[in-house]
Write a protein that holds these residues in place. Structure first.
Motif, mmCIF file in Angstrom:
data_model
loop_
_atom_site.group_PDB
_atom_site.id
_atom_site.type_symbol
_atom_site.label_atom_id
_atom_site.label_comp_id
_atom_site.label_asym_id
_atom_site.label_seq_id
_atom_site.Cartn_x
_atom_site.Cartn_y
_atom_site.Cartn_z
ATOM 1 N N PRO A 109 37.796 37.396 43.477
ATOM 2 C CA PRO A 109 37.490 38.726 44.012
ATOM 3 C C PRO A 109 38.532 39.714 43.223
ATOM 4 C CG PRO A 109 39.320 37.114 45.111
ATOM 5 C CD PRO A 109 38.517 36.632 44.065
ATOM 6 N N SER A 110 37.951 40.861 43.579
ATOM 7 C CA SER A 110 38.647 42.179 42.684
ATOM 8 C C SER A 110 38.386 43.309 43.569
ATOM 9 C CB SER A 110 38.309 42.444 41.253
ATOM 10 O OG SER A 110 36.973 42.879 41.374
ATOM 11 N N VAL A 111 39.764 44.397 43.408
ATOM 12 C CA VAL A 111 39.352 45.467 44.174
ATOM 13 C C VAL A 111 38.231 46.271 44.004
ATOM 14 C CG1 VAL A 111 40.763 46.699 42.324
ATOM 15 C CG2 VAL A 111 40.877 47.685 44.429
ATOM 16 N N HIS A 112 37.377 46.515 45.114
ATOM 17 C CA HIS A 112 36.121 47.190 44.905
ATOM 18 C C HIS A 112 35.447 46.490 44.113
ATOM 19 C CE1 HIS A 112 38.075 50.098 47.375
ATOM 20 N NE2 HIS A 112 37.784 51.116 46.656
ATOM 21 N N ASP A 113 35.373 45.222 43.745
ATOM 22 C CA ASP A 113 34.472 44.364 42.675
ATOM 23 C C ASP A 113 34.722 45.214 41.285
ATOM 24 O OD1 ASP A 113 33.049 42.308 42.337
ATOM 25 O OD2 ASP A 113 31.170 43.134 42.648
ATOM 26 N N THR A 114 35.686 45.678 41.010
ATOM 27 C CA THR A 114 35.776 46.182 39.609
ATOM 28 C C THR A 114 35.775 45.239 38.729
ATOM 29 O OG1 THR A 114 38.197 46.460 39.897
ATOM 30 C CG2 THR A 114 36.433 48.410 40.553
ATOM 31 N N LYS A 115 36.205 43.905 38.904
ATOM 32 C CA LYS A 115 36.527 43.006 37.659
ATOM 33 C C LYS A 115 37.416 43.961 36.752
ATOM 34 C CE LYS A 115 32.224 40.478 38.960
ATOM 35 N NZ LYS A 115 32.803 40.334 40.163
ATOM 36 N N PRO A 116 38.587 44.088 36.950
ATOM 37 C CA PRO A 116 39.341 44.660 36.024
ATOM 38 C C PRO A 116 40.078 43.660 34.867
ATOM 39 C CG PRO A 116 40.645 44.443 37.831
ATOM 40 C CD PRO A 116 39.398 43.829 38.206
ATOM 41 N N TRP A 117 39.321 42.952 34.246
ATOM 42 C CA TRP A 117 39.776 41.773 33.384
ATOM 43 C C TRP A 117 38.922 41.663 32.119
ATOM 44 C CZ3 TRP A 117 39.131 40.082 38.526
ATOM 45 C CH2 TRP A 117 37.839 39.466 38.726
ATOM 46 N N PHE A 177 42.845 48.584 31.685
ATOM 47 C CA PHE A 177 43.372 49.858 32.366
ATOM 48 C C PHE A 177 42.468 50.765 32.190
ATOM 49 C CE2 PHE A 177 47.411 48.079 29.705
ATOM 50 C CZ PHE A 177 47.928 47.760 31.215
ATOM 51 N N ASP A 178 41.367 50.819 31.774
ATOM 52 C CA ASP A 178 40.451 51.849 31.991
ATOM 53 C C ASP A 178 39.595 51.743 33.252
ATOM 54 O OD1 ASP A 178 39.029 49.353 30.981
ATOM 55 O OD2 ASP A 178 37.339 50.134 30.970
ATOM 56 N N VAL A 179 39.914 50.415 34.021
ATOM 57 C CA VAL A 179 39.418 50.626 35.319
ATOM 58 C C VAL A 179 40.436 51.219 36.254
ATOM 59 C CG1 VAL A 179 38.496 49.175 37.440
ATOM 60 C CG2 VAL A 179 38.055 48.578 34.861
ATOM 61 N N SER A 180 40.157 52.257 36.952
ATOM 62 C CA SER A 180 41.070 53.097 37.655
ATOM 63 C C SER A 180 40.645 53.492 38.712
ATOM 64 C CB SER A 180 41.609 54.379 36.742
ATOM 65 O OG SER A 180 42.462 55.004 37.515
ATOM 66 N N PRO A 186 46.715 53.853 43.521
ATOM 67 C CA PRO A 186 47.329 54.786 42.641
ATOM 68 C C PRO A 186 48.280 54.232 41.301
ATOM 69 C CG PRO A 186 48.291 54.771 44.546
ATOM 70 C CD PRO A 186 47.265 53.918 44.888
ATOM 71 N N THR A 187 48.780 53.095 41.693
ATOM 72 C CA THR A 187 49.807 52.386 40.715
ATOM 73 C C THR A 187 49.328 51.264 40.106
ATOM 74 O OG1 THR A 187 50.641 50.920 42.482
ATOM 75 C CG2 THR A 187 51.689 52.992 42.682
ATOM 76 N N GLY A 188 48.204 51.000 40.324
ATOM 77 C CA GLY A 188 47.498 49.793 39.764
ATOM 78 C C GLY A 188 47.861 48.271 40.286
ATOM 79 N N ARG A 189 48.375 48.311 41.262
ATOM 80 C CA ARG A 189 48.919 47.119 42.055
ATOM 81 C C ARG A 189 47.689 45.991 42.353
ATOM 82 N NH1 ARG A 189 52.104 48.848 46.422
ATOM 83 N NH2 ARG A 189 50.556 48.401 47.901
ATOM 84 N N ASP A 190 46.701 46.714 42.893
ATOM 85 C CA ASP A 190 45.664 45.762 43.518
ATOM 86 C C ASP A 190 45.015 45.325 42.222
ATOM 87 O OD1 ASP A 190 46.113 46.155 45.975
ATOM 88 O OD2 ASP A 190 44.533 47.277 46.521
ATOM 89 N N TRP A 198 32.124 54.109 44.309
ATOM 90 C CA TRP A 198 32.384 52.586 43.752
ATOM 91 C C TRP A 198 31.592 51.508 44.529
ATOM 92 C CZ3 TRP A 198 34.103 50.653 39.377
ATOM 93 C CH2 TRP A 198 35.039 51.415 38.673
ATOM 94 N N LEU A 199 31.138 52.022 45.614
ATOM 95 C CA LEU A 199 30.800 50.951 46.565
ATOM 96 C C LEU A 199 29.095 51.312 46.703
ATOM 97 C CD1 LEU A 199 33.163 50.206 49.206
ATOM 98 C CD2 LEU A 199 32.862 49.060 47.061
#
Length: 311
Positions: free
Chosen positions: A19-27, A42-45, A51-55, A184-185
């Motif tokens: 699972p990922s925030v908004h299904d962005t798969k930031p990895w 880091f390009d997934v913002s 705002p802090t990148g916590r999710d 995003w959705l």
């Protein structure tokens, strides 16, 4: 040893189902010899939601949990180093296959659950998950310092309802947040407006927010766990994501469904209120709601079968 192409495929497939925030798969993954490196993108913002990148880091933690499981499901022991290179902030983890190891029953059950896990943002079956089962799930939060704390339906759902109701109204009126969400959705027409569970999904402008009494009553019917960390660093966020994913997989392996809520916790006043009103001994990183599905549960997935290649 070097990872075979078949093994790399198994690892990548398992991580893609995290699972990922908004299904962005930031990895992203990079295999090197007997190591797989997990990088944060880091390009997934999401400047309004996250705002802090916590999710984003929590999402990487969930991906890491899947990666470790896939390594072990392939019959390797997994040794993980977090943030192994101080000068590489995007390198969040290295997972090394340190030798052959038997596949445990727990690994088998969790690996199978990876491919049946989904975000269940609909109402649960009316029967509430027994407290003893919820407490058993908290044991899966085996990350250093991480605690999964059960929210007491008798005494804590009323203050929680107040905080989540406030957050829902703020997010509904935040036009920049709503524009980002829409970008995003992709949801079917009217899907967001039909939901009556603003604490279970993404709050849209048309989301219906129930009155306080109804809100608290509905929360009391759900199994709710809050994942806490002792500090609020990137390492803590990574641990929280991995712990939440293991809890989620154990729930799925036991025939339950779940979803994660993080949006309200990005409002500082909501997060602070949660700490104060529930007397939390740590930083709340996410809320996990757990329940019985209304639909049939898919059959378990078997462990991967990978042909040995010359090493």
């Amino acid at each position: 040893m070097n990872w075979s192409s078949a093994e790399i495929g198994v690892l990548a497939h398992a991580v893609s189902r995290a699972p990922s925030v908004h299904d962005t798969k930031p990895w992203s993954l990079e295999p090197r010899g007997d190591v797989v490196e997990l990088f944060e993108r880091f390009d997934v913002s999401l400047p309004r939601h996250d705002p802090t990148g916590r999710d984003r880091v929590i999402s990487c933690g969930a991906a890491l949990a899947n990666l470790e499981l896939a390594v072990r499901a392939l019959g390797w022991d997994a040794q993980t180093a977090l943030f192994p290179q101080p000068g590489r902030g995007d390198l969040v983890a290295q997972v090394r296959a340190s030798g052959r190891a038997a596949v445990t029953e727990l690994t088998s059950a969790r690996y199978s659950a990876i491919f049946r896990r989904h975000s269940h943002r609909e109402p649960f079956r009316l029967r509430r998950v027994p407290v003893r089962r919820l407490r058993a799930l908290t044991g899966a939060a085996s990350e250093p310092g991480v605690q999964a704390r059960l929210i007491d339906p008798r005494t804590e759902t009323a203050p929680l309802a107040d905080l989540l109701e406030y957050a829902a109204e703020v997010l509904k009126d935040d036009r920049a947040y709503q524009r980002e969400l829409t970008a995003w959705l992709s949801l079917p027409p009217g899907a967001a407006e039909r939901t009556s569970l603003p604490w279970a999904g993404l709050v849209r402008r048309g989301t219906r927010v129930p009155d306080r009494i109804t809100f608290a009553s509905r929360l009391a019917q759900e199994g709710l766990l809050v994942v806490l960390t002792p500090d609020d660093t990137r390492r803590d966020h990574l641990h929280a994501g991995a712990a939440a994913q293991r809890i989620w997989l154990d729930a799925v392996a036991g025939g339950l469904v779940a979803s994660v809520v993080t949006q309200p916790l990005h409002l500082p006043e909501v997060r602070a209120g949660l700490i104060e009103q529930l007397g939390l001994a740590g930083y709340p990183q996410l809320i996990l709601r757990v329940g019985y599905p209304a639909e049939a549960v898919p059959e378990p997935v078997k462990l991967p079968v990978v042909q040995e290649e010359a090493r």
